[in-house]
Design a protein around this motif. Structure first.
Motif, short mmCIF file in Angstrom:
data_model
loop_
_atom_site.label_atom_id
_atom_site.label_comp_id
_atom_site.label_asym_id
_atom_site.label_seq_id
_atom_site.Cartn_x
_atom_site.Cartn_y
_atom_site.Cartn_z
N ALA A 27 -0.89 -6.36 -8.84
CA ALA A 27 0.55 -5.08 -8.34
C ALA A 27 1.44 -4.79 -9.63
O ALA A 27 1.87 -4.26 -10.22
N TRP A 31 3.10 -1.92 -12.19
CA TRP A 31 3.98 -1.56 -12.14
C TRP A 31 4.79 -1.88 -13.45
O TRP A 31 5.66 -0.87 -14.36
N ASP A 77 -0.73 2.84 -7.76
CA ASP A 77 -0.69 3.12 -6.15
C ASP A 77 -1.85 2.23 -5.26
O ASP A 77 -1.95 0.78 -4.25
N THR A 80 -1.74 -1.58 -5.52
CA THR A 80 -0.54 -1.97 -4.49
C THR A 80 -0.75 -2.74 -2.75
O THR A 80 -0.74 -2.90 -2.16
N CYS A 83 -3.31 -5.36 -2.56
CA CYS A 83 -2.52 -6.72 -2.64
C CYS A 83 -1.98 -6.60 -1.61
O CYS A 83 -1.44 -7.87 -1.19
N LEU A 165 8.70 0.90 -3.84
CA LEU A 165 7.26 1.14 -3.07
C LEU A 165 7.33 2.35 -1.96
O LEU A 165 6.01 2.35 -1.28
N VAL A 192 10.36 -4.54 -9.15
CA VAL A 192 9.15 -4.92 -7.87
C VAL A 192 8.43 -5.41 -8.61
O VAL A 192 8.06 -6.44 -7.93
N ALA A 196 6.91 -9.62 -6.95
CA ALA A 196 5.51 -9.47 -7.59
C ALA A 196 5.12 -11.64 -7.60
O ALA A 196 4.57 -12.34 -7.26
#
Length: 220
Positions: A27, A31, A77, A80, A83, A165, A192, A196
């Motif tokens: 993730a 990003w 997406d 994410t 994750c 998010l 973001v 992570a």
């Protein structure tokens, strides 16, 4: 709050922790890739034909760079979601073990492990509370790792901005923002990605503490 379902036995967590870490790495990388493409869009500049969304429900054909950003965004997406699934599996297993180790019911009932992330207002503190509860029950008397607060603060920064998010805007809206205000987008992306990284530290720290307590409890 009391749970309806008891978990009488300790469950292995190393595999779930590895999957959660892998999900966070994926993730974070996704990003970071979004940020790279947003910089590319800003550098290229808004086309003479204007933004993709022309208004009144009409969208112009995308440029090659815009089309590529759509692909990057879709992959982001998906990563994410993967994750989130891996993290929730890990958190649920850690919570069950913490209950067995402490002999006490968790502070939040099991539906909040999932609902706590999406219920408005409650999602501002419930997930962090569940993580903190897991640590306190797994390692009573030990201070909460600082990484938990860093992770949660960065997560909130990426979530409540409206651009990260939990953004409800379309990908074309993000493309338009990249042309006009890319710095704000990059700040959200940075939050973001940093969340992570902090999340990886949290998973590793809490897993190590619980593994140590489990080994002491089972004599292995």
């Amino acid at each position: 709050m009391n749970d309806d379902i008891a978990q009488p036995a300790l469950r292995p967590v190393r595999g779930a922790a590895r999957c959660a870490v892998a999900g966070l790495v994926l993730a974070g990388a996704a990003w970071a890739a979004r940020a790279v493409w947003q910089v590319r869009l800003a550098t290229a500049g808004l086309p003479p034909s204007g933004p993709p969304d022309q208004g009144d429900g009409w969208h112009r054909p995308l440029t090659g760079l815009e089309d590529a950003y759509h692909s990057v965004s879709t992959l982001g997406d998906a990563s994410t979601l993967l994750c989130a699934a891996a993290f929730l599996v890990w958190l649920s297993r850690m919570r069950d073990n913490a209950r067995v180790l402490s002999g006490q019911a968790p502070r939040y009932a099991w539906p909040w492990v999932y609902a706590g992330w999406i219920v408005p207002v409650m999602n501002l503190w419930v997930p962090r509370g569940i993580v903190a509860d897991v640590h306190h029950q797994s390692a009573p008397g030990e201070p909460l790792p600082r990484a938990v607060n860093w992770w949660w603060g960065l997560w909130l920064a990426g979530m409540v901005s409206g651009l990260g998010l939990m953004s409800t805007g379309s990908t074309d809206d993000i493309i338009e923002r990249a042309y006009t205000s890319v710095r704000l987008l990059l700040l959200v992306d940075a939050a973001v990605v940093a969340a992570a990284v902090a999340g990886i530290v949290v998973v590793r720290a809490l897993t190590a503490v619980q593994q140590e307590r489990m080994a002491a409890a089972t004599g292995h």
